[in-house]
Design a protein around this motif. Structure first.
Motif, PDB file in Angstrom:
ATOM      1  N   LEU A  12       0.841  -1.200   0.000  1.00  0.00           N
ATOM      2  CA  LEU A  12       0.000   0.000   0.000  1.00  0.00           C
ATOM      3  C   LEU A  12       0.879   1.254   0.000  1.00  0.00           C
ATOM      4  O   LEU A  12       1.777   1.399   0.816  1.00  0.00           O
ATOM      5  CB  LEU A  12      -0.891  -0.019   1.249  1.00  0.00           C
ATOM      6  N   PRO A  31       0.115   4.974   0.245  1.00  0.00           N
ATOM      7  CA  PRO A  31      -0.899   6.021   0.421  1.00  0.00           C
ATOM      8  C   PRO A  31      -0.496   7.351  -0.213  1.00  0.00           C
ATOM      9  O   PRO A  31      -1.364   8.095  -0.692  1.00  0.00           O
ATOM     10  CB  PRO A  31      -1.039   6.147   1.944  1.00  0.00           C
ATOM     11  N   ARG A  53      11.735   8.109  -3.683  1.00  0.00           N
ATOM     12  CA  ARG A  53      12.713   9.161  -3.490  1.00  0.00           C
ATOM     13  C   ARG A  53      13.933   8.866  -4.352  1.00  0.00           C
ATOM     14  O   ARG A  53      14.113   7.745  -4.850  1.00  0.00           O
ATOM     15  CB  ARG A  53      13.093   9.307  -2.019  1.00  0.00           C
ATOM     16  N   ASN A  96      15.404  -0.042   1.797  1.00  0.00           N
ATOM     17  CA  ASN A  96      15.074  -1.181   2.651  1.00  0.00           C
ATOM     18  C   ASN A  96      14.466  -2.245   1.745  1.00  0.00           C
ATOM     19  O   ASN A  96      13.292  -2.162   1.388  1.00  0.00           O
ATOM     20  CB  ASN A  96      14.089  -0.772   3.747  1.00  0.00           C
ATOM     21  N   LEU A 104      13.243  -4.973   2.025  1.00  0.00           N
ATOM     22  CA  LEU A 104      12.007  -5.639   2.451  1.00  0.00           C
ATOM     23  C   LEU A 104      10.781  -4.976   1.851  1.00  0.00           C
ATOM     24  O   LEU A 104       9.789  -5.635   1.548  1.00  0.00           O
ATOM     25  CB  LEU A 104      11.865  -5.543   3.979  1.00  0.00           C
ATOM     26  N   VAL A 105      10.830  -3.658   1.728  1.00  0.00           N
ATOM     27  CA  VAL A 105       9.627  -2.922   1.336  1.00  0.00           C
ATOM     28  C   VAL A 105       9.846  -2.000   0.133  1.00  0.00           C
ATOM     29  O   VAL A 105       8.898  -1.389  -0.343  1.00  0.00           O
ATOM     30  CB  VAL A 105       9.083  -2.078   2.517  1.00  0.00           C
ATOM     31  N   GLU A 106      11.092  -1.899  -0.337  1.00  0.00           N
ATOM     32  CA  GLU A 106      11.366  -0.964  -1.427  1.00  0.00           C
ATOM     33  C   GLU A 106      12.140  -1.637  -2.559  1.00  0.00           C
ATOM     34  O   GLU A 106      13.017  -2.471  -2.311  1.00  0.00           O
ATOM     35  CB  GLU A 106      12.201   0.230  -0.912  1.00  0.00           C
ATOM     36  N   ARG A 138      15.293   7.054   6.082  1.00  0.00           N
ATOM     37  CA  ARG A 138      14.125   6.319   6.586  1.00  0.00           C
ATOM     38  C   ARG A 138      14.269   6.317   8.096  1.00  0.00           C
ATOM     39  O   ARG A 138      15.390   6.299   8.606  1.00  0.00           O
ATOM     40  CB  ARG A 138      14.129   4.838   6.154  1.00  0.00           C
ATOM     41  N   GLU A 167      15.215  -1.968  11.390  1.00  0.00           N
ATOM     42  CA  GLU A 167      16.302  -1.644  10.455  1.00  0.00           C
ATOM     43  C   GLU A 167      17.554  -2.453  10.780  1.00  0.00           C
ATOM     44  O   GLU A 167      18.313  -2.819   9.887  1.00  0.00           O
ATOM     45  CB  GLU A 167      16.625  -0.140  10.508  1.00  0.00           C
ATOM     46  N   ALA A 179       8.984  -4.225   8.790  1.00  0.00           N
ATOM     47  CA  ALA A 179       9.352  -2.816   8.638  1.00  0.00           C
ATOM     48  C   ALA A 179       8.158  -1.957   9.013  1.00  0.00           C
ATOM     49  O   ALA A 179       7.020  -2.430   9.056  1.00  0.00           O
ATOM     50  CB  ALA A 179       9.760  -2.531   7.187  1.00  0.00           C
ATOM     51  N   LEU A 197       6.027   1.417   7.924  1.00  0.00           N
ATOM     52  CA  LEU A 197       5.746   2.243   6.753  1.00  0.00           C
ATOM     53  C   LEU A 197       4.871   3.429   7.163  1.00  0.00           C
ATOM     54  O   LEU A 197       4.327   3.437   8.272  1.00  0.00           O
ATOM     55  CB  LEU A 197       5.016   1.384   5.711  1.00  0.00           C
ATOM     56  N   SER A 202      -1.374   4.585   7.076  1.00  0.00           N
ATOM     57  CA  SER A 202      -2.233   4.564   5.879  1.00  0.00           C
ATOM     58  C   SER A 202      -3.037   5.856   5.760  1.00  0.00           C
ATOM     59  O   SER A 202      -3.431   6.233   4.663  1.00  0.00           O
ATOM     60  CB  SER A 202      -3.149   3.341   5.897  1.00  0.00           C
ATOM     61  N   ARG A 239       2.928   1.924  10.420  1.00  0.00           N
ATOM     62  CA  ARG A 239       2.195   0.815   9.782  1.00  0.00           C
ATOM     63  C   ARG A 239       3.122  -0.390   9.687  1.00  0.00           C
ATOM     64  O   ARG A 239       4.021  -0.432   8.855  1.00  0.00           O
ATOM     65  CB  ARG A 239       1.710   1.235   8.389  1.00  0.00           C
ATOM     66  N   TYR A 298       4.553  -3.742   8.672  1.00  0.00           N
ATOM     67  CA  TYR A 298       4.427  -4.555   7.459  1.00  0.00           C
ATOM     68  C   TYR A 298       5.432  -5.699   7.478  1.00  0.00           C
ATOM     69  O   TYR A 298       6.605  -5.514   7.826  1.00  0.00           O
ATOM     70  CB  TYR A 298       4.693  -3.709   6.195  1.00  0.00           C
TER      71      TYR A 298
END
Lengths: 74, 228
Positions: free
Chosen positions: A14, A16, A40, A62, A64-66, B56, B92, B99, B101, B104, B148, B150
Motif C-alpha cells: 500500500l 498512500p 525518493r 530497505n 524488504l519494502v522498497e 528512513r 532496520e 518494517a 511504513l 495509511s 504501519r 508490514y
C-alpha cells in the motif's frame, strides 16, 4: 562518476502517498492517470560504481519494502 | 536490575523511558557514540527522531556505535525493548522482522489506543495480567507518522505460528493500517521486542493510565528470574 538511485515502494505494498497524488490529479483536469507511486531519489558521485549495489542493500533502500534502480549518468 | 536507555541525537522520549524504568529498577542513559552498555541488564531504544529520521526512520541510528553493542547484547540473549522510533531502529537493524511504513492515513496521529496482550507469558508481558482479568487490555498513547507494521505474508504466518505477536490493536484502534492489527512483535528467541505505542508515557494515573508500567515490570521479573 555521477549516479542516481531511484527508490520506490515495492509493488503490492500500500502506497498512500501515491494514492493521494493519483486522487488529486483528476481534480486538476488530468484524466486517465494510473499506477502513481511516490518514492525518493538519491544522487551521488562515486569512484567505484560497483559499490552502489551494496550501498542500496545496506542503507539507501530497505529491500524488504522498497525496490531500487541504479542509473549511471555517463 | 538496571536498564540502559539509549540516547541518539533526535531522541525525545529517552527521559520518559528513563523515568518509567526507574519506577521498577535502576536506569541510566547511554549515549549513541559510546559502545559501553555500562553493565545494563536490559536495553531500551526510545522514541523520537534519531538522526532526524533522515533517509528512513531508524536507518542511520542502526549503524551507531552503541547499536553495535546492543546487537551483540541481543545476540547473547539480553532483553531489548524498542519503543516507536526504537522499534523502527530494531527493524532496520534486523533484530526484529518486518518494517514500519507511513500510516495509511498519511497523518501524524496522536491518540490513546487499546492494546490486547496476545501473549502473556513473555519477558515483556509477564507482569501485565498479574492482578487483572484475562485477556489483558492496555490503554497506552501512540503518536507517530510511520507506524504501519508490514511484513510479507509468509513472515506474518511464521510469526503468528511462533507466538511472536505480543500486542495487537483492539478493534477500532488500528489507525495506522498495520498488518494483522499488529502493535508489538518479538524476535523468534523472545528477547527483543518492539512496539509503536508508548508504554513510558503511561506510568502514572495523573496522565490517564499506568498500564505501560507492566512492560517495564515484566522485563524486571524476567531478568530477576534468569538470575535465580
Amino acid at each position: 562518476m555521477k549516479a542516481r538511485v531511484l527508490i520506490r515502494p515495492k509493488a503490492g505494498i500500500l502506497d498512500p502517498q501515491g494514492e493521494a497524488v493519483q486522487r488529486a490529479l483528476p481534480a486538476l483536469g488530468f484524466e486517465g492517470v494510473a499506477n502513481v507511486h511516490v518514492g525518493r531519489m538519491v544522487e551521488l558521485t562515486v569512484e567505484d560504481a560497483s559499490q552502489i549495489e551494496p550501498m542500496c542493500q545496506k542503507l539507501l533502500a530497505n529491500p524488504l519494502v522498497e525496490d531500487y534502480e541504479i542509473v549511471l549518468d555517463t | 536490575m538496571k536498564f540502559g536507555v539509549l540516547r541518539f541525537p533526535g531522541s525525545c522520549d529517552d527521559v520518559d523511558a528513563l523515568l518509567a524504568a526507574r519506577r521498577v529498577g535502576d536506569a541510566e542513559l547511554l549515549w549513541h557514540g559510546e559502545r559501553d552498555l555500562k553493565g545494563a541488564d536490559a536495553i531500551v531504544v526510545p522514541g523520537g527522531f534519531s538522526y532526524g529520521d533522515y533517509l528512513r526512520a531508524g536507518s542511520i541510528a542502526r549503524f551507531s556505535p552503541v547499536m553495535e553493542s546492543v546487537i551483540a547484547f541481543a545476540g547473547d540473549g539480553g532483553l531489548v525493548l524498542g519503543i516507536c522510533n526504537g522499534f523502527q531502529v530494531l527493524c532496520e537493524a534486523k533484530l526484529l522482522p518486518g518494517a514500519l511504513l507511513p500510516n495509511s492515513n498519511l497523518r501524524f496521529t496522536f491518540r490513546q489506543v487499546e492494546l490486547e496482550v496476545v501473549q502473556e507469558q513473555t519477558a515483556f508481558t509477564c507482569a501485565c495480567g498479574l492482578d487483572g482479568p484475562s485477556p489483558v487490555v492496555l490503554s497506552i498513547p501512540a503518536k507517530h507518522s510511520w507506524g504501519r507494521y508490514y511484513a510479507d505474508e509468509q513472515t506474518l504466518a511464521d510469526m503468528e505460528g511462533r507466538g511472536q505477536v505480543l500486542l495487537r490493536y483492539a478493534p477500532g484502534h488500528n489507525f495506522n493500517g498495520s498488518s494483522n492489527d499488529i502493535a508489538g512483535v518479538s524476535n523468534e528467541r523472545g528477547n527483543v521486542f518492539g512496539l509503536m505505542p508508548h508504554p513510558e508515557h503511561a506510568v502514572d494515573e495523573l496522565t490517564g493510565s499506568k498500564d505501560g508500567l507492566c512492560i517495564f515490570a515484566s522485563m524486571c521479573l524476567a531478568v530477576e528470574a534468569a538470575r535465580v
